[in-house]
Design an enzyme around this catalytic site. Structure first.
Site, PDB file in Angstrom:
ATOM      1  N   LYS A 109       0.864  -1.181   0.000  1.00 19.93           N
ATOM      2  CA  LYS A 109       0.000   0.000   0.000  1.00 19.93           C
ATOM      3  C   LYS A 109       0.892   1.220   0.000  1.00 19.93           C
ATOM      4  O   LYS A 109       2.031   1.172   0.475  1.00 19.93           O
ATOM      5  CB  LYS A 109      -0.895   0.029   1.249  1.00 19.93           C
ATOM      6  CG  LYS A 109      -2.162   0.826   1.043  1.00 19.93           C
ATOM      7  CD  LYS A 109      -3.196  -0.011   0.280  1.00 19.93           C
ATOM      8  CE  LYS A 109      -4.528   0.638   0.193  1.00 19.93           C
ATOM      9  NZ  LYS A 109      -5.550  -0.369  -0.188  1.00 19.93           N
TER      10      LYS A 109
HETATM   11  N1  GLU Z   1      -7.182  -0.128  -3.494  1.00 17.00           N
HETATM   12  C1  GLU Z   1      -7.891  -1.342  -3.779  1.00 17.00           C
HETATM   13  C2  GLU Z   1      -7.934  -2.223  -2.550  1.00 17.00           C
HETATM   14  O1  GLU Z   1      -7.817  -1.756  -1.446  1.00 17.00           O
HETATM   15  C3  GLU Z   1      -7.358  -2.062  -5.013  1.00 17.00           C
HETATM   16  C4  GLU Z   1      -5.932  -2.437  -4.971  1.00 17.00           C
HETATM   17  C5  GLU Z   1      -5.375  -2.943  -6.290  1.00 17.00           C
HETATM   18  O2  GLU Z   1      -6.106  -3.055  -7.254  1.00 17.00           O
HETATM   19  O3  GLU Z   1      -4.167  -3.233  -6.326  1.00 17.00           O
HETATM   20  O4  GLU Z   1      -8.181  -3.406  -2.624  1.00 17.00           O
END
Ligand code: GLU
Length: 426
Positions: free
Chosen positions: A116
């Site tokens: 993240k």
């Molecule tokens: N931000 C989204 C999540 O929390 C998608 C993450 C992604 O597609 O890598 O799952």
């Protein structure tokens, strides 16, 4: 018991996202008898990068924000996870969100680890030019970590496909050639996938349908309340309404609306485009964001931020089903209260995996340079969501676990198996 605060029990509230994430992992480790060495490895992120992000404002002055990118685990494949822009972003929050991505990918059975990123900024106060300069500088600062084989960012709160395009461009300029696979959730014109924009919402809808089927309930006339009328919640409201559910309440940061007969998301969208918020929509009762969590409904969908259902309001939730479209909306202790009250909670790492699942499809399409139809994307997404639901539901039934415990058992179990199979270096 429901009204007792953690302070009454003599310990600090387990309210932060990182504390919640660790408590969930520790509980799963204990339930499944996880080897202590692997447990300890999984408690800490593999690597965390903190960066300073200086950029020029339109008036010529310089602003400096704090940015982060965390790889929680990469044992099953490249690190994967979104980037969020929000004033409350800090390292602990990004660590929690990265850990949840590890379990989410493992449960969906896609070959990614968890990551993240985030920048502590309120993007609403920035002009488009300022946002672009900040994004490009942040992307440059995290450049050593990202790449299609190592870490693939995606949109999250307050980031979108335009921001992904700037990151893709910044990375590609540095490489000297176009690298579409470095981010997902980018525009279709530069290698994005059809269906990615609505994928998290669509996945949430499939999850609600699977839950209703497992609990012997029909889709028609099920009442739904959705907190967060953004990318995920807004489109989920539309999909659920179109499928025959009654959307009785919605809210965004400014406040919410309730109408027992049901709301029409298309009309709300029109109102929101003009007024900037759902509040003030004619013919509906105004409610606050916290009221929304307590309205009379069958399915509650928290689709905004983490930590909104806590020990303070968990005993007031009236829904029979809580489907977590946001990451971490229920704290560890609140989850226990919901469980004791017999509320069926579909956990975030299962319920909102539609986004990362279609991100996986996007990455696969980029690498193969071969693109799929929207029907194909949606159909494969449905298959993965249904399969994941059944795997978690079967384990929960077999071992008498909550859906969250079962989801963690499967996610943590798959990552642990990968660690044990690879062995410990050196
Ligand atoms: N931000 C989204 C999540 O929390 C998608 C993450 C992604 O597609 O890598 O799952």
């Amino acid at each position: 018991m429901g009204n007792e605060t953690p302070e009454d029990k003599g310990h600090a509230a387990l309210d932060s996202a990182w504390e919640t994430a660790l408590a969930q992992l520790d509980e799963a480790a204990e339930l499944m008898g996880l080897a202590p060495g692997v447990h300890e490895i999984l408690r800490a992120p593999k690597r965390s990068l903190s960066v300073s992000v200086p950029f020029r404002l339109d008036d010529g002055s310089t602003k400096v924000c704090q940015g982060y990118r965390v790889h929680h685990n990469v044992t099953r494949g490249p690190a994967k996870g979104g980037i969020r822009y929000h004033q409350s972003v800090d390292l602990d929050e990004v660590k929690a969100l990265a850990m949840w991505m590890t379990w989410k990918s493992a449960i969906a059975g896609i070959p990614f680890g968890g990551a993240k990123g985030g920048v502590a900024v309120d993007p609403k106060v920035l002009s488009r030019g300022e946002l672009e300069r900040m994004t490009r500088r942040y992307a440059s600062e995290i450049l050593p970590l990202i790449g299609p084989e190592r870490d693939i960012p995606a949109p999250d709160m307050n980031t979108n496909e335009e921001i992904m395009a700037w990151i893709m461009d910044t990375y590609s300029i540095n490489q000297g050639y176009s690298v579409p696979g470095v981010v997902t959730g980018k525009p279709v014109a530069i290698g994005g996938s059809k269906g990615r924009g609505g994928a998290t919402s669509r996945g949430v809808m499939y999850m609600i349908f699977s839950t209703l089927k497992a609990l012997g309930k029909g889709i028609d006339e099920v009442s739904v309340a959705i907190q967060g009328y953004g990318k995920v919640g807004g489109f989920a409201a539309q999909l659920l309404h179109d499928a025959g559910c009654r959307v009785v309440a919605v809210s965004d940061v400014e406040g919410g609306l309730y109408r027992e007969r049901g709301l029409d998301p298309e009309a709300i969208n029109r109102h929101k485009r003009e007024a900037g918020a759902v509040a003030g929509f004619p013919g509906a009762e105004p409610i606050s964001n916290s009221d929304l969590l307590e309205v009379d409904c069958d399915v509650l969908v928290p689709a905004a931020i983490e930590g909104v259902i806590t020990v303070k309001n968990a005993d007031k939730v009236k829904a029979e089903i809580v489907c977590e479209a946001a990451n971490g909306p229920v704290t560890f202790e609140a989850d226990k209260i919901l469980g004791e009250r017999g509320i069926f909670v579909v956990p975030d790492i299962l319920a909102n995996a539609g986004g990362v699942t279609v991100s996986y499809f996007e990455w696969v399409q980029d690498i193969q340079a071969y693109f799929w139809s929207e029907e194909e994307v949606n159909d494969r997404l449905r298959q993965i969501m249904e399969r994941s639901f059944h795997e978690v539901y079967s384990l929960a039934s077999e071992k008498e676990l909550t859906m969250r415990q079962a989801a963690h058992w499967i996610g943590v179990g798959r990552v642990a198996e990968a660690h044990l199979t690879r062995g410990l270096f050196p």
